[in-house]
Enzyme design. Structure first.
Site, PDB file in Angstrom:
ATOM      1  N   HIS A 306      54.634  41.728  39.829  1.00  0.00           N
ATOM      2  CA  HIS A 306      55.548  41.200  40.847  1.00  0.00           C
ATOM      3  C   HIS A 306      54.917  41.316  42.219  1.00  0.00           C
ATOM      4  CE1 HIS A 306      59.238  40.481  43.129  1.00  0.00           C
ATOM      5  NE2 HIS A 306      59.695  39.933  42.031  1.00  0.00           N
ATOM      6  N   ASP A 363      62.111  38.251  34.980  1.00  0.00           N
ATOM      7  CA  ASP A 363      61.992  36.934  34.351  1.00  0.00           C
ATOM      8  C   ASP A 363      61.614  37.037  32.879  1.00  0.00           C
ATOM      9  OD1 ASP A 363      62.528  35.217  36.566  1.00  0.00           O
ATOM     10  OD2 ASP A 363      60.662  35.932  37.431  1.00  0.00           O
TER      11      ASP A 363
HETATM   12  N1  CMC Z   1      48.444  39.291  33.935  1.00  0.00           N
HETATM   13  C1  CMC Z   1      47.182  39.815  34.041  1.00  0.00           C
HETATM   14  N2  CMC Z   1      46.690  40.396  35.149  1.00  0.00           N
HETATM   15  C2  CMC Z   1      47.497  40.422  36.221  1.00  0.00           C
HETATM   16  C3  CMC Z   1      48.789  39.901  36.203  1.00  0.00           C
HETATM   17  C4  CMC Z   1      49.259  39.335  35.011  1.00  0.00           C
HETATM   18  N3  CMC Z   1      50.502  38.819  34.933  1.00  0.00           N
HETATM   19  N4  CMC Z   1      49.362  40.069  37.408  1.00  0.00           N
HETATM   20  C5  CMC Z   1      48.447  40.685  38.176  1.00  0.00           C
HETATM   21  N5  CMC Z   1      47.311  40.904  37.460  1.00  0.00           N
HETATM   22  C6  CMC Z   1      46.125  41.633  37.907  1.00  0.00           C
HETATM   23  C7  CMC Z   1      45.330  40.844  38.932  1.00  0.00           C
HETATM   24  O1  CMC Z   1      44.351  40.044  38.310  1.00  0.00           O
HETATM   25  C8  CMC Z   1      44.750  41.944  39.775  1.00  0.00           C
HETATM   26  O2  CMC Z   1      43.702  42.527  39.041  1.00  0.00           O
HETATM   27  P1  CMC Z   1      42.413  43.200  39.834  1.00  0.00           P
HETATM   28  O3  CMC Z   1      42.996  44.292  40.657  1.00  0.00           O
HETATM   29  O4  CMC Z   1      41.525  43.653  38.745  1.00  0.00           O
HETATM   30  O5  CMC Z   1      41.840  42.070  40.656  1.00  0.00           O
HETATM   31  C9  CMC Z   1      45.872  42.987  39.827  1.00  0.00           C
HETATM   32  O6  CMC Z   1      46.620  42.777  38.598  1.00  0.00           O
HETATM   33  C10 CMC Z   1      46.789  42.858  41.013  1.00  0.00           C
HETATM   34  O7  CMC Z   1      47.303  41.556  41.025  1.00  0.00           O
HETATM   35  P2  CMC Z   1      47.603  40.695  42.310  1.00  0.00           P
HETATM   36  O8  CMC Z   1      47.182  39.273  42.040  1.00  0.00           O
HETATM   37  O9  CMC Z   1      47.078  41.355  43.523  1.00  0.00           O
HETATM   38  O10 CMC Z   1      49.157  40.746  42.368  1.00  0.00           O
HETATM   39  P3  CMC Z   1      49.991  39.765  43.249  1.00  0.00           P
HETATM   40  O11 CMC Z   1      50.992  40.576  43.978  1.00  0.00           O
HETATM   41  O12 CMC Z   1      49.132  38.878  44.064  1.00  0.00           O
HETATM   42  O13 CMC Z   1      50.698  38.824  42.172  1.00  0.00           O
HETATM   43  C11 CMC Z   1      52.253  37.958  40.691  1.00  0.00           C
HETATM   44  C12 CMC Z   1      51.971  39.017  41.723  1.00  0.00           C
HETATM   45  C13 CMC Z   1      53.742  38.011  40.302  1.00  0.00           C
HETATM   46  C14 CMC Z   1      51.988  36.542  41.262  1.00  0.00           C
HETATM   47  C15 CMC Z   1      51.340  38.207  39.470  1.00  0.00           C
HETATM   48  O14 CMC Z   1      51.602  39.486  38.950  1.00  0.00           O
HETATM   49  C16 CMC Z   1      51.506  37.151  38.385  1.00  0.00           C
HETATM   50  O15 CMC Z   1      50.861  36.118  38.442  1.00  0.00           O
HETATM   51  N6  CMC Z   1      52.409  37.403  37.377  1.00  0.00           N
HETATM   52  C17 CMC Z   1      52.677  36.450  36.340  1.00  0.00           C
HETATM   53  C18 CMC Z   1      53.677  35.408  36.816  1.00  0.00           C
HETATM   54  C19 CMC Z   1      55.086  35.957  36.928  1.00  0.00           C
HETATM   55  O16 CMC Z   1      55.609  36.586  36.039  1.00  0.00           O
HETATM   56  N7  CMC Z   1      55.735  35.665  38.056  1.00  0.00           N
HETATM   57  C20 CMC Z   1      57.124  36.058  38.289  1.00  0.00           C
HETATM   58  C21 CMC Z   1      57.255  37.072  39.318  1.00  0.00           C
HETATM   59  S1  CMC Z   1      58.949  37.486  39.639  1.00  0.00           S
HETATM   60  C22 CMC Z   1      59.596  36.135  40.490  1.00  0.00           C
HETATM   61  C23 CMC Z   1      60.791  36.470  41.332  1.00  0.00           C
HETATM   62  O17 CMC Z   1      61.267  37.595  41.364  1.00  0.00           O
HETATM   63  O18 CMC Z   1      61.278  35.539  42.021  1.00  0.00           O
END
Ligand code: CMC
Length: 427
Positions: A306, A363
């Protein structure tokens, strides 16, 4: 902590006020910076910009805290209902028994759609997206409810809020049934909010259809957990549109459009799409987890992680137990739900996900519950919109109460400098 921050611009010192929120959040108030210095601030995507002061919802992503009007989401999930939570979110206090009964009756009595409105569903193509229909129909309803444009006193807002909360369920169910050529069912004010929605969705007019109350309670919980989430994309859109003086229906119709995008409300549908693709491709859960860990694969585990909640999503913690209960109760034989459970167990035990605090988010579980109770994937975002309606109404009302100016951000122009118009024959 100081109540002023010092900046130096072009060698000149300038002091700007520091605003402190009730939970000790600090913000530098730059609203007079341009008038005093000619500078604006630039914050692409607004990641570091507070767009307003709000008393509705408090989130602490690091600690996994979500509170509506100061009350922890855990308490509301355990003790409240969607319409009671809606009242709290919109008016700021828990309702008295008389207020709640009156509001519930008002919502359910106003859930009915004008007969002329029903004909609109005949003109939507069967494969039209229900979010497009929801947004269009919320706007269309306002053509039949002209009095909602008259004044903004408390009674008027209560009536407009009740009509909106009531009618969105009827619109959603009508859009689902009309697309399948099935009869549109009008609401039954004797039923509860979620019960009514399920009745309109699935009864097809059968007299012997009975809503399963445990399923209705699970849906009501999903709505409670989505009721508000402060300044996300759709809520900011509602405030932006409302700031022009647009009525509640027009502002919330815009909120639906913002929520529709896959980066916002579309995540719960993405969970199911991913489960479907795992199933179709025949890849094992173990191999899929390996792909999600491999940065070169471009695969992420949908429904995990998230942007705001960096340790756990408090809503996911609450809804997990309900998801387990509904799956056990309904004994559905669904390979996608089996994959979901395997994926959840495998990821929770894997150090990649544990080390990065990547837990299933709301979700993930709401997608599983909705799949189990028969809501089609293209309606998932519609369910999110119904749940988010109290938040949008509350922000619309708060903006009006604050007598806010029209929202009008600035920009840094990076286009061509001044140049002359070139005649067509010389280009
Ligand atoms: N699967 C695999 N790896 C992940 C995932 C995932 N779902 N999410 C984050 N990572 C990894 C990412 O590659 C990074 O790794 P490293 O530190 O080795 O580079 C680390 O975890 C931190 O991730 P981040 O990209 O900095 O996290 P973020 O805050 O930018 O992204 C997110 C948050 C929700 C976009 C992401 O976790 C994601 O894409 N999740 C899957 C999609 C999803 O379920 N979205 C719904 C969120 S809830 C919506 C709402 O409440 O409205």
């Amino acid at each position: 902590m100081t109540d002023k921050a010092k900046l130096e611009l072009n060698g000149k010192p300038i002091e700007v006020p520091v605003i402190v929120g009730t939970e000790d959040e600090h913000a530098i108030d730059i609203s007079e910076l341009r008038a005093k210095t000619g500078f604006i601030t630039l914050d692409d995507g607004y990641g570091n910009t507070g767009s307003c002061k709000s008393a509705i919802t408090y989130i602490d992503g690091e600690k996994g805290i979500l509170r509506y009007r100061g009350i922890p989401i855990e308490q509301l999930a355990a003790k409240s209902s969607f319409l009671e939570t809606a009242w709290l979110v919109i008016w700021g206090e828990l309702p008295t028994r008389a207020q709640l009964d009156g509001f519930t009756a008002l919502v359910l009595e106003n859930a009915r759609l004008h007969e002329n409105l029903l004909r609109h569903f005949e003109s939507f193509p069967a494969n039209g997206h229900p979010m497009a229909e929801l947004s269009a129909m919320i706007n269309t309803v306002s053509c039949y409810e002209l009095d909602i444009m008259n004044g903004e006193d408390a009674k008027n807002i209560e009536s407009a809020a009740a009509r909106l909360l009531g009618k969105v369920c009827t619109i959603a169910a009508a859009s689902y049934n009309a697309a399948q050529g099935k009869p549109i069912i009008q609401p039954d004010p004797a039923l509860g909010y979620a019960d009514n929605f399920l009745q309109m969705m699935f009864s097809q007019g059968r007299k012997d259809y009975r809503v399963d109350h445990e399923v209705a309670a699970a849906l009501d919980l999903i709505f409670v957990l989505h009721a508000d989430h402060e300044q996300n994309c759709s809520t900011s859109t509602v405030r932006m549109v409302a700031s022009s003086g647009a009525n509640l229906f027009a502002s919330c119709a815009a909120g639906v459009c913002a929520l529709w995008g896959p980066l916002h409300g579309g995540a719960n549908a993405a969970v199911l799409d991913q489960l479907e693709s795992i199933h179709k491709s025949g890849v094992t859960v173990k191999d899929y987890i390996a792909r999600a860990k491999d940065k070169t694969s471009g695969v992420r585990l949908m429904g995990f992680g998230h942007r705001v909640y960096k340790n756990y999503d408090p809503r996911a913690k609450i809804i997990k137990a309900t998801a387990d209960r509904i799956l056990d109760k309904l004994h559905i034989n669904d390979p996608l739900l089996d994959i979901a459970r395997e994926l959840e167990a495998a990821a929770l035990a894997d150090s990649y996900f544990k080390d990065r605090s990547l837990y299933p988010n709301v979700d993930f579980y709401s997608g599983i519950i909705m799949r189990a109770i028969g809501i089609p994937v293209n309606m998932f975002t519609v369910m999110f919109a119904i749940g988010r309606m109290p938040g949008w109404i509350a922000h619309w009302k708060e903006l009006h109460d604050q007598k806010s100016r029209i929202y009008r951000p600035r920009q840094v122009y990076i286009g061509k400098p001044i140049r002359d118009y070139v005649a067509m024959e010389s280009r």
